[in-house]
Design an enzyme around this catalytic site. Structure first.
Site, PDB file in Angstrom:
ATOM      1  N   HIS A  94      44.187  41.470  37.964  1.00  0.00           N
ATOM      2  CA  HIS A  94      44.148  41.662  36.509  1.00  0.00           C
ATOM      3  C   HIS A  94      43.363  42.923  36.183  1.00  0.00           C
ATOM      4  CE1 HIS A  94      39.945  40.227  35.899  1.00  0.00           C
ATOM      5  NE2 HIS A  94      40.210  39.386  36.884  1.00  0.00           N
ATOM      6  N   ASP A  96      42.104  43.558  32.915  1.00  0.00           N
ATOM      7  CA  ASP A  96      41.119  43.416  31.839  1.00  0.00           C
ATOM      8  C   ASP A  96      39.765  43.077  32.436  1.00  0.00           C
ATOM      9  OD1 ASP A  96      42.100  40.831  32.562  1.00  0.00           O
ATOM     10  OD2 ASP A  96      41.342  39.999  30.676  1.00  0.00           O
ATOM     11  N   ASP A 127      35.698  43.045  39.791  1.00  0.00           N
ATOM     12  CA  ASP A 127      36.464  42.034  39.048  1.00  0.00           C
ATOM     13  C   ASP A 127      37.177  42.679  37.872  1.00  0.00           C
ATOM     14  OD1 ASP A 127      37.403  39.596  38.089  1.00  0.00           O
ATOM     15  OD2 ASP A 127      35.563  39.135  37.018  1.00  0.00           O
ATOM     16  N   GLU A 158      43.343  37.903  31.957  1.00  0.00           N
ATOM     17  CA  GLU A 158      42.764  36.862  32.802  1.00  0.00           C
ATOM     18  C   GLU A 158      41.366  36.488  32.330  1.00  0.00           C
ATOM     19  OE1 GLU A 158      40.551  34.844  35.897  1.00  0.00           O
ATOM     20  OE2 GLU A 158      40.079  36.832  35.096  1.00  0.00           O
ATOM     21  N   GLU A 159      40.614  37.465  31.838  1.00  0.00           N
ATOM     22  CA  GLU A 159      39.262  37.175  31.382  1.00  0.00           C
ATOM     23  C   GLU A 159      39.250  36.342  30.096  1.00  0.00           C
ATOM     24  OE1 GLU A 159      36.995  37.466  33.275  1.00  0.00           O
ATOM     25  OE2 GLU A 159      37.138  39.245  34.540  1.00  0.00           O
ATOM     26  N   HIS A 424      30.726  39.999  36.108  1.00  0.00           N
ATOM     27  CA  HIS A 424      30.440  39.484  34.766  1.00  0.00           C
ATOM     28  C   HIS A 424      29.037  39.846  34.290  1.00  0.00           C
ATOM     29  CE1 HIS A 424      33.780  36.171  34.434  1.00  0.00           C
ATOM     30  NE2 HIS A 424      34.198  37.232  35.129  1.00  0.00           N
TER      31      HIS A 424
END
Length: 451
Positions: A94, A96, A127, A158-159, A424
């Site tokens: 992903h 995003d 990520d 996805e996030e 994150h």
């Protein structure tokens, strides 16, 4: 550990090695695009990131490249046709990323890729833009003409919990059908150890609102007789765990980790930056607590800030809690169990309302069959270490979506991230050696599946 016993293996690995530096340079350009899907002000950046990937795939010489959507952010879809009798592999990542939070907590600008101490820092480095760069490097190692069919799906939400992915899979089922799905969005057990993730917890977020009064009233005139909403909310949240820190919500599935690994507590404390004297919570092994049992965390609260507070009883307050769902459970059951617990434990007759937002099912991902065996061999050769199988406490709901849509396919959950990547959080980073090894492994896997 499998050795390099084939001249063809060596040629593929050398070709992949030659693509690592160009891939890192492209990764730096991708990090510079702040494709934060949860923030409307970055909508143009999300679109720009999709356009960048379309261009990168067309530069391979592929003509069948486009963006698709099913009411959400665009996904990038591309195809390389399978030679006769060869399987098709779908490569997923992903594009995003998470918000950066407080920029002052970063050592360098979050959207400027910075190399230091053997790592590449920047939001999305691990990520999951590192996964995008790895897929592209593996394809370029084959000059854009891999010996198997390849479908590329690069997702843009996805996030957010992949809210439109199920609709996307249904609308484009024939185009997305494959023999194997390589989902590069997990984490290696440690640097230098290739890891296939075989279980993942699900997630369910819930906003809990407590209301006590029509309006704020004087805390001296009414305090001690009238409840205030914030105190009631605190009591309600405290009841989500027992005295050991285990989740106290009845009806949730609680299991035992099947993977033959465990987290040493000292390693866990170091990776998370646990302060001295702070205890770990819950009972059972660390692996059980992280991979096979539910957890609940309070991740946000709406109430009067200290700077604006007065000597008044607060009439209403809200909290957002995140429930991680153990494998074997379902999001529907978990949400209902949490809602029933919250409503049933409201103190003092306070009015409580619950609203669910993000939800995703847990997954158990078998690692078996001929494709998995080829993956084991390829990753062993490329890393110079035997792969391990591990669970994860995190949630990647789209894995369950792929399993449901294509139940006969092999799903391989691979990684460019490691326990020190800080995904994150501030100072997210990618370990450069593991990135190179991941590029080698995927290029070799595509080649071995095409033999």
């Amino acid at each position: 550990m499998t050795s390099i016993d084939d001249a063809r293996d060596a040629r593929v690995l050398a070709a992949a090695d030659a693509q690592v530096r160009p891939a890192l340079d492209e990764l730096a350009r991708m990090i510079a695009i702040p494709s934060v899907s949860s923030q409307p002000r970055h909508a143009a950046d999300v679109a720009a990131m999709a356009d960048h990937l379309v261009g990168s795939l067309r530069d391979l010489g592929w003509s069948d490249v486009r963006t698709i959507a099913a009411g959400g952010r665009p996904a990038v879809l591309a195809h390389w046709p399978a030679p006769q009798g060869r399987p098709t592999v779908c490569l997923y990542s992903h594009y995003d990323v998470q918000p950066v939070g407080d920029p002052d907590r970063w050592s360098t600008d979050p959207f400027t890729a910075t190399e230091r101490d053997g790592r590449l820092h920047g939001r999305g480095a691990a990520d999951d833009k590192g996964g995008l760069a790895m897929h592209l490097a593996a394809l370029r190692a084959h000059d854009g003409r891999p010996p198997v069919g390849v479908t590329v799906l690069f997702e843009g939400e996805e996030e957010l919990g992949s809210p439109s992915l199920d609709a996307l899979l249904a609308a484009h089922r024939d185009e997305l059908a494959a023999d194997a799905y390589v989902i590069a969005d997990c984490e290696n057990w440690r640097v230098g150890v290739p890891t296939f993730t075989t279980s993942l917890r699900g997630v369910a977020d819930m906003v809990i609102e407590v209301r006590a009064l029509e309006r704020a009233v004087h805390s001296g005139e009414f305090g001690g007789v009238l409840p205030d909403a914030l105190t009631g909310l605190c009591r309600l949240l405290a009841g989500l765990h027992d005295e050991n820190g285990d989740v106290a919500v009845a009806g949730l599935v609680r299991g035992t980790a099947v993977e033959e690994l465990d987290h040493p507590p000292d390693r866990l404390r170091a990776a998370a930056g646990v302060l001295d004297g702070v205890e770990l919570i819950g009972t059972g092994s660390v692996a059980d607590r992280l991979w096979a049992k539910p957890s609940i965390s309070v991740i946000g609260m709406d109430t009067t800030p200290i700077a604006a507070s007065a000597n008044a009883l607060i009439p209403s307050a809200r909290a957002r809690v995140s429930l991680r769902i153990a494998p074997g459970d379902t999001r529907e059951n978990a949400v209902e169990c949490l809602r029933r617990h919250v409503i049933g434990h409201a103190p003092w007759g306070l009015r409580v309302e619950c609203s669910s937002t993000e939800a995703a099912d847990p997954s158990v991902v078998p690692f078996e069959g001929p494709i998995a065996e080829q993956a084991r061999r390829a990753y062993s050769i490329a890393y110079g270490a035997d792969p391990v199988r591990a669970g994860t406490g995190g949630s990647i709901g789209m894995i369950a979506s792929f399993q449901a849509a294509f139940p006969d396919a092999t799903v391989l959950c691979t990684a460019v991230a490691d326990p020190d990547c800080r995904m994150h959080g501030p100072d997210e980073s990618l370990e450069l050696g593991d990135f190179a090894r991941a590029c080698r492994a995927e290029a070799l896997l595509l080649d071995r599946l095409g033999r």
